[in-house]
Structures are given as structure tokens and as C-alpha cells.
Design a protein around this motif. Structure first.
Motif, PDB file in Angstrom:
ATOM      1  N   GLN A  77      39.178  31.755  38.384  1.00  0.00           N
ATOM      2  CA  GLN A  77      37.748  31.471  38.321  1.00  0.00           C
ATOM      3  C   GLN A  77      37.194  31.123  39.696  1.00  0.00           C
ATOM      4  N   SER A  78      37.964  30.396  40.487  1.00  0.00           N
ATOM      5  CA  SER A  78      37.503  29.977  41.806  1.00  0.00           C
ATOM      6  C   SER A  78      38.691  29.620  42.680  1.00  0.00           C
ATOM      7  N   ARG A  79      38.461  29.552  43.987  1.00  0.00           N
ATOM      8  CA  ARG A  79      39.523  29.175  44.911  1.00  0.00           C
ATOM      9  C   ARG A  79      39.989  27.747  44.647  1.00  0.00           C
ATOM     10  N   ILE A  90      43.091  37.219  46.386  1.00  0.00           N
ATOM     11  CA  ILE A  90      42.306  38.454  46.485  1.00  0.00           C
ATOM     12  C   ILE A  90      42.348  39.223  45.172  1.00  0.00           C
ATOM     13  N   LEU A  91      43.539  39.365  44.595  1.00  0.00           N
ATOM     14  CA  LEU A  91      43.667  40.082  43.320  1.00  0.00           C
ATOM     15  C   LEU A  91      42.887  39.365  42.218  1.00  0.00           C
ATOM     16  N   GLY A  92      42.955  38.029  42.216  1.00  0.00           N
ATOM     17  CA  GLY A  92      42.201  37.261  41.226  1.00  0.00           C
ATOM     18  C   GLY A  92      40.708  37.466  41.379  1.00  0.00           C
ATOM     19  N   ALA A  93      40.224  37.469  42.621  1.00  0.00           N
ATOM     20  CA  ALA A  93      38.791  37.668  42.869  1.00  0.00           C
ATOM     21  C   ALA A  93      38.356  39.068  42.448  1.00  0.00           C
ATOM     22  N   ILE A  94      39.217  40.059  42.646  1.00  0.00           N
ATOM     23  CA  ILE A  94      38.901  41.431  42.223  1.00  0.00           C
ATOM     24  C   ILE A  94      38.816  41.510  40.699  1.00  0.00           C
ATOM     25  N   ILE A  95      39.740  40.844  40.026  1.00  0.00           N
ATOM     26  CA  ILE A  95      39.710  40.822  38.560  1.00  0.00           C
ATOM     27  C   ILE A  95      38.418  40.172  38.065  1.00  0.00           C
ATOM     28  N   LYS A  96      38.033  39.093  38.715  1.00  0.00           N
ATOM     29  CA  LYS A  96      36.782  38.427  38.346  1.00  0.00           C
ATOM     30  C   LYS A  96      35.590  39.353  38.575  1.00  0.00           C
ATOM     31  N   LEU A  97      35.623  40.092  39.689  1.00  0.00           N
ATOM     32  CA  LEU A  97      34.535  41.015  40.013  1.00  0.00           C
ATOM     33  C   LEU A  97      34.368  42.085  38.944  1.00  0.00           C
ATOM     34  N   GLU A 127      24.270  43.146  35.408  1.00  0.00           N
ATOM     35  CA  GLU A 127      25.524  43.238  36.162  1.00  0.00           C
ATOM     36  C   GLU A 127      25.308  42.810  37.615  1.00  0.00           C
ATOM     37  N   GLU A 128      24.211  43.269  38.202  1.00  0.00           N
ATOM     38  CA  GLU A 128      23.925  42.917  39.590  1.00  0.00           C
ATOM     39  C   GLU A 128      23.721  41.412  39.748  1.00  0.00           C
ATOM     40  N   GLU A 129      22.975  40.824  38.820  1.00  0.00           N
ATOM     41  CA  GLU A 129      22.738  39.373  38.883  1.00  0.00           C
ATOM     42  C   GLU A 129      24.052  38.608  38.771  1.00  0.00           C
ATOM     43  N   GLN A 130      24.913  39.039  37.866  1.00  0.00           N
ATOM     44  CA  GLN A 130      26.194  38.355  37.666  1.00  0.00           C
ATOM     45  C   GLN A 130      27.081  38.470  38.900  1.00  0.00           C
ATOM     46  N   VAL A 131      27.117  39.654  39.489  1.00  0.00           N
ATOM     47  CA  VAL A 131      27.941  39.867  40.677  1.00  0.00           C
ATOM     48  C   VAL A 131      27.423  39.050  41.853  1.00  0.00           C
ATOM     49  N   GLN A 132      26.107  39.016  42.042  1.00  0.00           N
ATOM     50  CA  GLN A 132      25.528  38.260  43.155  1.00  0.00           C
ATOM     51  C   GLN A 132      25.829  36.769  43.019  1.00  0.00           C
ATOM     52  N   LYS A 133      25.869  36.278  41.787  1.00  0.00           N
ATOM     53  CA  LYS A 133      26.171  34.864  41.551  1.00  0.00           C
ATOM     54  C   LYS A 133      27.629  34.546  41.860  1.00  0.00           C
ATOM     55  N   GLN A 134      28.489  35.537  41.678  1.00  0.00           N
ATOM     56  CA  GLN A 134      29.924  35.276  41.789  1.00  0.00           C
ATOM     57  C   GLN A 134      30.540  35.839  43.066  1.00  0.00           C
ATOM     58  N   ALA A 145      38.027  34.684  49.219  1.00  0.00           N
ATOM     59  CA  ALA A 145      39.365  35.265  49.133  1.00  0.00           C
ATOM     60  C   ALA A 145      39.640  36.199  50.311  1.00  0.00           C
ATOM     61  N   LEU A 146      38.635  37.004  50.685  1.00  0.00           N
ATOM     62  CA  LEU A 146      38.804  37.968  51.765  1.00  0.00           C
ATOM     63  C   LEU A 146      38.493  37.389  53.138  1.00  0.00           C
ATOM     64  N   LYS A 147      37.835  36.219  53.143  1.00  0.00           N
ATOM     65  CA  LYS A 147      37.384  35.594  54.388  1.00  0.00           C
ATOM     66  C   LYS A 147      36.491  36.551  55.174  1.00  0.00           C
ATOM     67  N   GLN A 148      35.582  37.170  54.432  1.00  0.00           N
ATOM     68  CA  GLN A 148      34.649  38.139  54.990  1.00  0.00           C
ATOM     69  C   GLN A 148      33.265  37.922  54.376  1.00  0.00           C
ATOM     70  N   ASN A 149      32.223  38.291  55.135  1.00  0.00           N
ATOM     71  CA  ASN A 149      30.881  38.327  54.556  1.00  0.00           C
ATOM     72  C   ASN A 149      30.756  39.598  53.737  1.00  0.00           C
ATOM     73  N   ILE A 150      30.253  39.462  52.528  1.00  0.00           N
ATOM     74  CA  ILE A 150      30.195  40.598  51.608  1.00  0.00           C
ATOM     75  C   ILE A 150      28.780  40.789  51.089  1.00  0.00           C
ATOM     76  N   GLN A 151      28.348  42.026  51.019  1.00  0.00           N
ATOM     77  CA  GLN A 151      27.080  42.383  50.414  1.00  0.00           C
ATOM     78  C   GLN A 151      27.325  43.414  49.317  1.00  0.00           C
TER      79      GLN A 151
END
Length: 286
Positions: free
Chosen positions: A190-192, A216-223, A260-267, A274-280
């Protein structure tokens, strides 16, 4: 720290420690010792000595305890000897995961779609040299998706906590204890913060690199679960491009994607951490 002995690993030094501890006890103390049946008090020490001698002869580094016996081995050997006629359950891990998924009513046609989307993300992360994955990682990705949020079967409130403890303490054939914890971490992600809380119980089990990859794998599964929040299977493609210091996820959808977009932006913060990167994320219509 987890329940059950099946596929528990004990190294050679651990076996020697057990023998030293047992030989320090009197016969009367062995009879009262927790975990040793009273009628085994006179045979437990020679049994361990015999096992250690065998370990020395074959230069064994580890012993895996198994609750499976001769009958199981004979059946496996029989079916495997018949080649193509062998039933599919000899992929023990896959069959075990399906059995747990069936038990907790997690079988869903969308699981394969989620896996293919997650696999695409992994391969593109590998392509842009942000993370690398092995075939074993991809297998655990599939298992984690299949059992994701299994704790909701028990209680929707704190379902991730139920997910972790259920899998961590459930005997799942084919998975050694470390693999079971890895699976529990993925299925409950769910979270780090929660990830660190759960893995803290096993301080020496995972390397720094293994922990990072599991996050990273956990964050992808959440995504991918966020992308299926309405269970409409609208995602048709996911593409990653790098822009300066950012990673851009271009998600192509069929039909309306507002929820879907709203949910992804929230999470998305979980993926960033996980990736230690800025993501859009950019959602586009097919």
C-alpha cells in the motif's frame, strides 16, 4: 518469525547449534522440552547426529524441512515420468497460488490483463535503465497480482495488514519462507511506510537491492490495480518516455478514463518513492 515449518531453511551452523543445545540437556529435561514428543526424547539426539553426518558427507549447506512425505514424492515422480501427460500442477508454485486464489475468491479474468500491463511497465523501466528484472521477478509479479489484497476476504478495514499476515503465515507449497515473505509484501503493498514496517521483522532476510526491487514491484501492482478501479478493462497501452528528470507514463485508454486517471494521480507518489524518480501520467483516448 513466521508460523509453520514447511520449507523452513536451516543452515549447517544452525543444525550444529541444535545438537549442542540438545546434548546440554538431561534425559528428564528432554522429556519436558517444548516441541519434543516424550517418546522421542531418547532418539532425538542420535537422529540429529545422523543428519549432521549425512550433511557432512554430501557437503550440504542447507536443510529444508518438508511436511510432504514419500507418498507425495512417488506421485510426483509417476506423473513427471509420463512427459506431456503430466498434469499442470507440477508447476508447484503456480498451482499453489491458484489454490489460494480459489480459496479466497480471488480468481478474476482481469488478473491476466493486470499482469500484462505490469509486465509492460517492467520491461519499459528496464528499457530506460531505471530498473532491471529477472524471470523470477516476473513470476512473483504475477503471484502478487493474483493474491493482491487477499486480506479483504477477512475484513475490508486494514485489509493490507490482513493480507500480509495471512500469506506470511500460510503454508504455500513451493515457497520457502523468504519467498513467502516476499509474496506477502507484494500482495499487501500500500505504501513505502507499511512496507518498511512489515519487512522490519526480517532484518537480515533481504539485501538492500532486493528490498528496493520488491518496493518497485509492489508499486507497479498498486498502479495496475488503480487502472482497473472500475473493472472495465479500458487500458489498451502503457508507454514510458523520459523527459529531463521525469518519467512520463502515457496511458492509452478506450472510453472515459476520468476515474482511473484520478485514482492514479492520487497514488502516483508510491511509484515515485519506489523508483526515486519524478513521474507524470498522461492519459489519452485511443
Amino acid at each position: 518469525p513466521i508460523a509453520g515449518e514447511h520449507l523452513y531453511e536451516m543452515n549447517h551452523h544452525g543444525m550444529e547449534e541444535v545438537l549442542a543445545m540438545l546434548t546440554s540437556l538431561s534425559y528428564e529435561e528432554l522429556q519436558k522440552f517444548d516441541g519434543i514428543a516424550r517418546d522421542r526424547a531418547d532418539t532425538i539426539i542420535p537422529a540429529v547426529q545422523a543428519l549432521l553426518e549425512l550433511a557432512n558427507i554430501v557437503k550440504m549447506t542447507s536443510l529444508f524441512l518438508s511436511r510432504k512425505g514419500l507418498r507425495d514424492g512417488l506421485l510426483f515422480k509417476y506423473f513427471l515420468s509420463h512427459g506431456k501427460e503430466a498434469p499442470h500442477f507440477f508447476d508447484v508454485k503456480k498451482e499453489s497460488i491458484q489454490r489460494v486464489a480459489t480459496e479466497y475468491q480471488l480468481i478474476s479474468p482481469s488478473n491476466e490483463e493486470k499482469y500484462q500491463e505490469a509486465l509492460r511497465v517492467c520491461k519499459q523501466l528496464k528499457k530506460v535503465q531505471v530498473a532491471t528484472f529477472s524471470d523470477d521477478d516476473y513470476d512473483f509479479l504475477r503471484y502478487g497480482i493474483t493474491l493482491y489484497n487477499v486480506g479483504k476476504y477477512i475484513d475490508l478495514e486494514d485489509s493490507e495488514q490482513h493480507s500480509f499476515y495471512l500469506i506470511a503465515n500460510k503454508t504455500i507449497d513451493g515457497f520457502i519462507h523468504k519467498e513467502r515473505i516476499a509474496l506477502a509484501l507484494l500482495a499487501s503493498y500500500q505504501s513505502r511506510g507499511k512496507f518498511k514496517e512489515y519487512i522490519a521483522t526480517f532484518p537480515e532476510w533481504f539485501s538492500k537491492e532486493e528490498k528496493q526491487k520488491l518496493q518497485i514491484l509492489g508499486a507497479i501492482i498498486k498502479l495496475v490495480n488503480c487502472l482497473h478501479v472500475t473493472d472495465r478493462s479500458i487500458v489498451k497501452n502503457i508507454e514510458l518516455v523520459t523527459e529531463k528528470n521525469n518519467i512520463l507514463f502515457i496511458v492509452t485508454c478506450e472510453g472515459s478514463f476520468l476515474i482511473e486517471e484520478e485514482q492514479v494521480q492520487k497514488q502516483k507518489k508510491h511509484m515515485e518513492r519506489a523508483l526515486k524518480q519524478n513521474i507524470q501520467f498522461r492519459f489519452v483516448s485511443q
